[in-house]
Design an enzyme around this catalytic site. Structure first.
Site, PDB file in Angstrom:
ATOM      1  N   ASN A  52       5.774  -4.919  -1.873  1.00  0.00           N
ATOM      2  CA  ASN A  52       7.308  -4.047  -1.072  1.00  0.00           C
ATOM      3  C   ASN A  52       8.105  -5.151  -1.146  1.00  0.00           C
ATOM      4  O   ASN A  52       7.841  -6.156  -0.324  1.00  0.00           O
ATOM      5  CB  ASN A  52       6.533  -3.521   0.389  1.00  0.00           C
ATOM      6  CG  ASN A  52       8.067  -3.058   1.509  1.00  0.00           C
ATOM      7  OD1 ASN A  52       8.718  -3.382   0.212  1.00  0.00           O
ATOM      8  ND2 ASN A  52       7.533  -3.432   2.966  1.00  0.00           N
ATOM      9  N   HIS A 108       7.066   3.103   6.748  1.00  0.00           N
ATOM     10  CA  HIS A 108       7.626   2.101   7.353  1.00  0.00           C
ATOM     11  C   HIS A 108       7.447   0.961   8.622  1.00  0.00           C
ATOM     12  O   HIS A 108       8.740   2.117   9.048  1.00  0.00           O
ATOM     13  CB  HIS A 108       7.650   0.856   5.962  1.00  0.00           C
ATOM     14  CG  HIS A 108       7.306  -0.763   5.898  1.00  0.00           C
ATOM     15  ND1 HIS A 108       8.110  -1.431   6.726  1.00  0.00           N
ATOM     16  CD2 HIS A 108       6.397  -1.372   5.205  1.00  0.00           C
ATOM     17  CE1 HIS A 108       7.636  -2.732   6.578  1.00  0.00           C
ATOM     18  NE2 HIS A 108       6.630  -2.701   5.535  1.00  0.00           N
ATOM     19  N   GLU A 136       9.704  -0.844   9.958  1.00  0.00           N
ATOM     20  CA  GLU A 136      10.902  -1.289   9.739  1.00  0.00           C
ATOM     21  C   GLU A 136      11.758  -0.500   9.666  1.00  0.00           C
ATOM     22  O   GLU A 136      13.067  -0.002  10.398  1.00  0.00           O
ATOM     23  CB  GLU A 136      11.268  -2.249   8.852  1.00  0.00           C
ATOM     24  CG  GLU A 136      10.618  -3.718   9.262  1.00  0.00           C
ATOM     25  CD  GLU A 136       9.676  -4.141   7.295  1.00  0.00           C
ATOM     26  OE1 GLU A 136      10.551  -3.867   6.485  1.00  0.00           O
ATOM     27  OE2 GLU A 136       9.392  -5.364   8.351  1.00  0.00           O
ATOM     28  N   GLU A 196      -0.838  -1.315   8.739  1.00  0.00           N
ATOM     29  CA  GLU A 196       0.250  -2.640   9.269  1.00  0.00           C
ATOM     30  C   GLU A 196       0.582  -3.407  10.349  1.00  0.00           C
ATOM     31  O   GLU A 196       1.602  -2.480  10.736  1.00  0.00           O
ATOM     32  CB  GLU A 196       1.501  -2.477   8.003  1.00  0.00           C
ATOM     33  CG  GLU A 196       1.254  -2.437   6.741  1.00  0.00           C
ATOM     34  CD  GLU A 196       2.482  -2.901   5.297  1.00  0.00           C
ATOM     35  OE1 GLU A 196       2.519  -3.895   5.230  1.00  0.00           O
ATOM     36  OE2 GLU A 196       3.330  -1.866   5.841  1.00  0.00           O
ATOM     37  N   GLY A 201       5.375 -10.475   8.830  1.00  0.00           N
ATOM     38  CA  GLY A 201       6.596 -11.513   8.628  1.00  0.00           C
ATOM     39  C   GLY A 201       6.693 -12.209   9.678  1.00  0.00           C
ATOM     40  O   GLY A 201       7.512 -13.128   9.661  1.00  0.00           O
ATOM     41  N   GLY A 226       4.309  -8.476   1.630  1.00  0.00           N
ATOM     42  CA  GLY A 226       5.900  -8.627   1.787  1.00  0.00           C
ATOM     43  C   GLY A 226       6.633  -9.816   0.836  1.00  0.00           C
ATOM     44  O   GLY A 226       5.929  -9.884  -0.517  1.00  0.00           O
TER      45      GLY A 226
END
Ligand code: 13P
Length: 263
Positions: free
Chosen positions: A10, A104, A106, A176, A182, A243
């Protein structure tokens, strides 16, 4: 039941068309000349990249005939109409996509994605013959408050409600944990396994035991070449949604290698 591992990169808000094409060419070279080449050709591991919308069709062209698939990072549920700025499942199929990431964290956090919108998007994708990669996962606060399982349960039950799935390959789930994305703080393989086994039990109820048994559940959140093998050793971890480490060809290729079935 044996499940073919799936690794998806991703890219989030990264890479121009030129950078995408360069990446895809190098990835083909790297994977097919490496130890994962024969396994990829024999479809023992499945790989896809998820560039931004602007580069989807260039990625699909650069990867044509390579067994490496293309995924979008989002979609809208309508087929056409007055929805300025949106992209339909049909347009994604036209651009050469096989998968689409939906839900997702985000998008849930910054763009008001809800379980209801995830549900509509997943249904529109399956109707078009595309494979939704539905993301679920709890925040740090939710985990600390002991709500990890109830949050994931709500996301799965509401997000997949009434979804017409006839075979396990038509849908992919990605667990996730938001606190692992991150941050460099990967969930331990025990934490991933615990939630992913729970997700599979939920899928048995939402669909059926045979469909749940064959469906891929990916782990995502600070996956790196160094931790993929330990995660993949777990029974209910069927691959990774990567990611940061998917933006560089060599590290992504090493993660693919780490997902190869051990035979
Ligand atoms: P990182 O691998 O950068 O933690 O991102 C995970 C992710 O959000 C993949 O969808």
């Amino acid at each position: 039941m044996s499940r073919i591992p799936l690794v998806v990169g991703n890219w989030k808000l990264n890479k121009t068309i030129r950078e995408t094409v360069d990446f895809c060419r190098s990835l083909k070279e790297e994977l097919f000349s490496g130890p994962e080449g024969p396994a990829l050709g024999a479809r023992k591991v499945e790989v896809a990249v998820a560039p931004p919308f602007t580069a989807l069709s260039s990625a699909a062209q650069a990867l044509e005939g390579s067994f490496i698939g293309v995924s979008s990072q989002d979609v809208f549920w309508a087929e056409s109409g007055a929805y300025t700025g949106e992209i339909s499942p049909k347009m994604l199929a036209d651009a050469g996509c096989r998968f689409a990431i939906v839900g997702h964290s985000e998008r849930r956090q910054f763009f008001h994605e809800t379980d209801a919108s995830v549900n509509k998007k997943a249904a529109a994708l399956t109707a078009q013959g595309l494979i939704p990669i539905v993301c679920v996962g709890e925040t740090l606060k939710e985990r600390q408050e002991g709500q990890a399982f109830s949050v994931v349960e709500r996301q799965i039950v509401e997000g997949l409600k009434s979804l017409a799935v006839r075979s396990p390959g038509e849908l992919v789930i990605a667990y996730e944990p938001v606190w692992a994305i991150g941050t460099g703080q990967t969930a331990t393989s025990e934490q991933a396994q615990e939630v992913q086994a729970f997700i599979r039990r939920l899928l048995e109820k939402v669909f059926s035991p045979p469909i749940a048994g064959g469906m891929r559940i990916l782990y995502g959140g600070s996956v790196k070449p160094e931790n993929i093998a330990e995660l993949m050793a777990r029974r209910d971890v069927d691959g990774a949604l990567v990611g940061g480490a998917s933006l560089e060809v060599k590290s992504f290729a090493r993660i693919v290698q780490g997902c190869l079935p051990k035979t």
